[in-house]
Structures are given as C-alpha cells and as structure tokens.
Design an enzyme around this catalytic site. Sequence first.
Site, mmCIF file in Angstrom:
data_model
loop_
_atom_site.group_PDB
_atom_site.id
_atom_site.type_symbol
_atom_site.label_atom_id
_atom_site.label_comp_id
_atom_site.label_asym_id
_atom_site.label_seq_id
_atom_site.Cartn_x
_atom_site.Cartn_y
_atom_site.Cartn_z
ATOM 1 N N THR A 257 0.824 -1.229 0.000
ATOM 2 C CA THR A 257 0.000 0.000 0.000
ATOM 3 C C THR A 257 0.850 1.267 0.000
ATOM 4 O O THR A 257 0.325 2.365 -0.128
ATOM 5 C CB THR A 257 -0.920 0.020 1.240
ATOM 6 O OG1 THR A 257 -0.093 -0.036 2.414
ATOM 7 C CG2 THR A 257 -1.881 -1.156 1.228
ATOM 8 N N ARG B 97 -2.514 -2.289 10.089
ATOM 9 C CA ARG B 97 -3.134 -0.956 9.926
ATOM 10 C C ARG B 97 -3.789 -0.824 8.542
ATOM 11 O O ARG B 97 -4.828 -0.202 8.385
ATOM 12 C CB ARG B 97 -2.026 0.107 10.101
ATOM 13 C CG ARG B 97 -2.508 1.516 10.278
ATOM 14 C CD ARG B 97 -1.350 2.510 10.473
ATOM 15 N NE ARG B 97 -0.438 2.531 9.334
ATOM 16 C CZ ARG B 97 0.861 2.252 9.418
ATOM 17 N NH1 ARG B 97 1.389 1.902 10.574
ATOM 18 N NH2 ARG B 97 1.639 2.290 8.346
ATOM 19 N N SER B 98 -3.156 -1.431 7.536
ATOM 20 C CA SER B 98 -3.664 -1.279 6.163
ATOM 21 C C SER B 98 -4.374 -2.542 5.684
ATOM 22 O O SER B 98 -4.654 -2.695 4.494
ATOM 23 C CB SER B 98 -2.496 -0.974 5.220
ATOM 24 O OG SER B 98 -1.662 0.002 5.749
ATOM 25 N N ARG C 183 21.919 -3.775 3.214
ATOM 26 C CA ARG C 183 22.737 -3.320 2.091
ATOM 27 C C ARG C 183 24.237 -3.531 2.303
ATOM 28 O O ARG C 183 24.960 -3.870 1.387
ATOM 29 C CB ARG C 183 22.476 -1.836 1.823
ATOM 30 C CG ARG C 183 21.119 -1.565 1.200
ATOM 31 C CD ARG C 183 20.858 -0.111 0.988
ATOM 32 N NE ARG C 183 19.488 0.118 0.542
ATOM 33 C CZ ARG C 183 18.831 1.259 0.724
ATOM 34 N NH1 ARG C 183 19.422 2.277 1.352
ATOM 35 N NH2 ARG C 183 17.583 1.405 0.309
ATOM 36 N N CYS D 71 17.977 4.976 -3.329
ATOM 37 C CA CYS D 71 17.544 5.516 -4.629
ATOM 38 C C CYS D 71 18.600 6.426 -5.247
ATOM 39 O O CYS D 71 18.883 6.350 -6.441
ATOM 40 C CB CYS D 71 16.222 6.256 -4.491
ATOM 41 S SG CYS D 71 16.100 7.269 -3.027
ATOM 42 N N SER E 59 9.106 12.593 -2.368
ATOM 43 C CA SER E 59 8.553 11.232 -2.357
ATOM 44 C C SER E 59 9.565 10.237 -1.802
ATOM 45 O O SER E 59 9.219 9.146 -1.377
ATOM 46 C CB SER E 59 8.132 10.797 -3.768
ATOM 47 O OG SER E 59 9.231 10.927 -4.652
ATOM 48 N N GLY E 60 10.834 10.646 -1.781
ATOM 49 C CA GLY E 60 11.848 9.799 -1.155
ATOM 50 C C GLY E 60 11.609 9.630 0.335
ATOM 51 O O GLY E 60 12.032 8.641 0.928
ATOM 52 N N ARG F 82 17.289 18.066 0.074
ATOM 53 C CA ARG F 82 15.857 17.868 -0.206
ATOM 54 C C ARG F 82 15.319 19.107 -0.897
ATOM 55 O O ARG F 82 15.554 20.236 -0.435
ATOM 56 C CB ARG F 82 15.084 17.611 1.090
ATOM 57 C CG ARG F 82 13.651 17.183 0.877
ATOM 58 C CD ARG F 82 13.566 15.781 0.339
ATOM 59 N NE ARG F 82 14.007 14.789 1.309
ATOM 60 C CZ ARG F 82 14.230 13.527 1.024
ATOM 61 N NH1 ARG F 82 14.105 13.105 -0.219
ATOM 62 N NH2 ARG F 82 14.597 12.671 1.939
ATOM 63 N N HIS G 131 14.622 12.362 -8.556
ATOM 64 C CA HIS G 131 15.864 12.842 -7.922
ATOM 65 C C HIS G 131 16.805 13.334 -9.023
ATOM 66 O O HIS G 131 16.901 12.721 -10.089
ATOM 67 C CB HIS G 131 16.560 11.702 -7.170
ATOM 68 C CG HIS G 131 15.937 11.335 -5.850
ATOM 69 N ND1 HIS G 131 14.857 11.993 -5.286
ATOM 70 C CD2 HIS G 131 16.243 10.331 -4.978
ATOM 71 C CE1 HIS G 131 14.527 11.417 -4.133
ATOM 72 N NE2 HIS G 131 15.368 10.414 -3.907
#
Length: 340
Positions: A11, A39-40, A99, A130, A160-161, A236, A243
Amino acid sequence: MGYKVVVVGATGNVGREMLNILDERAFPIEEIAVLASRRSLGTEVSFGDRTLKTQDLAAFDFTGWDIALFAVGSEATKEYAPKAASQGCVVIDNSSLYRMDPDVPLVVPEVNADAVLGYTKKNIIANPNCSTAQMVVALKPLHDRAKIKRVVVSTYQSVSGTGKDAIDELWNQTKGMYVPGQEVAPSVYPRQIAFNVIPHIDVFMEDGGTKEEWKMMVETKKILDPSIKLTATCVRVPVFVGHSEAINIEFEEFLDEDEARDILREAPGVMVIDKREPGGYVTPVECVGDFATFISRIRQDSTIENGLNLWCVSDNLRKGAALNAVQIAEVLGQKALKKG
Ligand code: 2RA
C-alpha cells in the site's frame, strides 16, 4: 510457467510502483500476494486490470512462494525478511537493513547483475538507496572506459523519497502560502520545504555528514568499485517525484566529453538528452513514470586533469526503488530460479 510473487508493503508508494512495474514489464507471474501491516489490512491495490486485497504480513506463510519484494521499513524487514527467507522465499529488500551485510548482494542490474548469484547465503538480495542506484548506472560505463578515481556529487532529492506524509506536506505548505490563514508549519522536515531547499537527508553522523551521504559513498564502493573515492551533499528540494544529481568525476585517464556522451548513449538503462541550448536537458518533471536514468549537461571539467561533469535525473520511485527491485527479480529468474 511463472513465479509465485509476494509484494510486502503493497500500500506504500514503492509497493504500488512494484505492482505497476511487474505488470508493465509482464514479469512472469503464476500467483501474486500483496501484504500490508494490520493498519492497512484489507486495503485494495491495483495490479494491471486486477484489484487485489492486502493480506496480513504478520500471519503470512511464505512457504512455496518464490520471490518476495519487500518495500517496508527496516523494522518490519528485520522481523519478516528472515522469516520469508527461512521459508524458502528469496527476499529482494528495498530497506537499508541488509545493504552493507557482506553475506547479502547489493545489486543494480546494469552494473553488477552477476552479484545476484550471491543470494544463496541468506536468501536475501538488497536494493540500493535511490540516490545511489541512478548514479552508478551513469558511472559504470564511464568507469569501464577510464577508471574513476573520485566523485563529487550534489543531489536534489524529491519529497517522495521521504514518503506520503512529505508529499502531503509539500502540497499543503505550498497551497498554504497562497491562502491566508492556511499556512502549514514544518512537521515532516525541520524546515519549510515549500519554496525552500534543506541540506539534510536522514540522520547526521559523527563526521558532520548525513547518513544519506554516507550511503552513497559506501554503496557505490560495494556495487561498483571499492577504490572509488566519493563525497556527497544530499539536499531535499520541493519536487514531488524525481531525484536529480550534479556529478563531478575525476578519472585515472583523460576522457573526452564527446566520447563520454557516445559511451552513455549506448549504456544500458541510460537515456542521454544533451543539447547546449535552452531546454536541451532533462528536469525531474520529465523523468516521472519512466524507466530511464537520464543524463544531460555532459562537459569537461577543465579545472582538473581528467575531469567530467554531468547531470543525472531519474524517477526515484522507479529506478531508485521499485524498478531496480523488479529488474533484480528478472535477473534472479534468468540466472538462478529458472521456470518452465
Ligand atoms: C530519500 N533516499 O530520498 C532516501 C530514502 N528513499 O529520502
């Protein structure tokens, strides 16, 4: 014959993009499950022309499922990725948790696709940050031709990052600037993001850098070449999606700007739009929804012996996250999990 695929965090922005991209790229799917937190629970999400109802991540049994695309935070990943992996489902994780784990491959298919084969150690493959992903797609073909010594990169990262709340904050703060009495105070970020830029992404570290800047350095070393020196300033900006990065590269040997442009034009995943005229370059609004890593403003840096500058733009929800994860699944299918 297809794969049994689970999307975890279906979601969220990235989870929804994963479903869109699985459909757009016609990834071979025999069965799909979409999971979300309690929650979703029950939220419906689109998958092509289908509508899927989310199931409870906490109760899900990954046994018999082939691949799980994880698009949840590190906390939920820590709890459920090892469970999925131990139940025989290969996890492709978009969080930062694994990572830098030496037993987990960190993969950008255009750069180090063969690293996918290292998934067998923990049954987990990590998706990079990203801002790293789009950058190494641009660096790899140039590094192969003229070995990169040092990179200085400044990023201009969309909200949106950060996530949906940040998108809402930018929207409401911008609107509030025009409607007296509807001003919106900063809450997601320490400062106003509308009509502003914030030189701070993720947490501050001992050396005065931020964790986002550290990620770009260590992830580039793991994915591309540990000998590359890299310094980043991550900022930002009031952009919803996409980006952008101003990248300065110093090579071991001279690389002519025209040759660099030709190399990039042929490079996998790259789209060069580079004309020395107004509008002859890419801006974030043009990259949204596209798969490509766009490169513009390719030019010599004559202040150093073997220098080059370029501008790199990509959809951070796609190449920066969901697309890269689906591409890893494609490579996994081609190299290790053959079906049919
Ligand atoms: C950001 N790269 O842009 C980080 C996490 N997606 O906020």
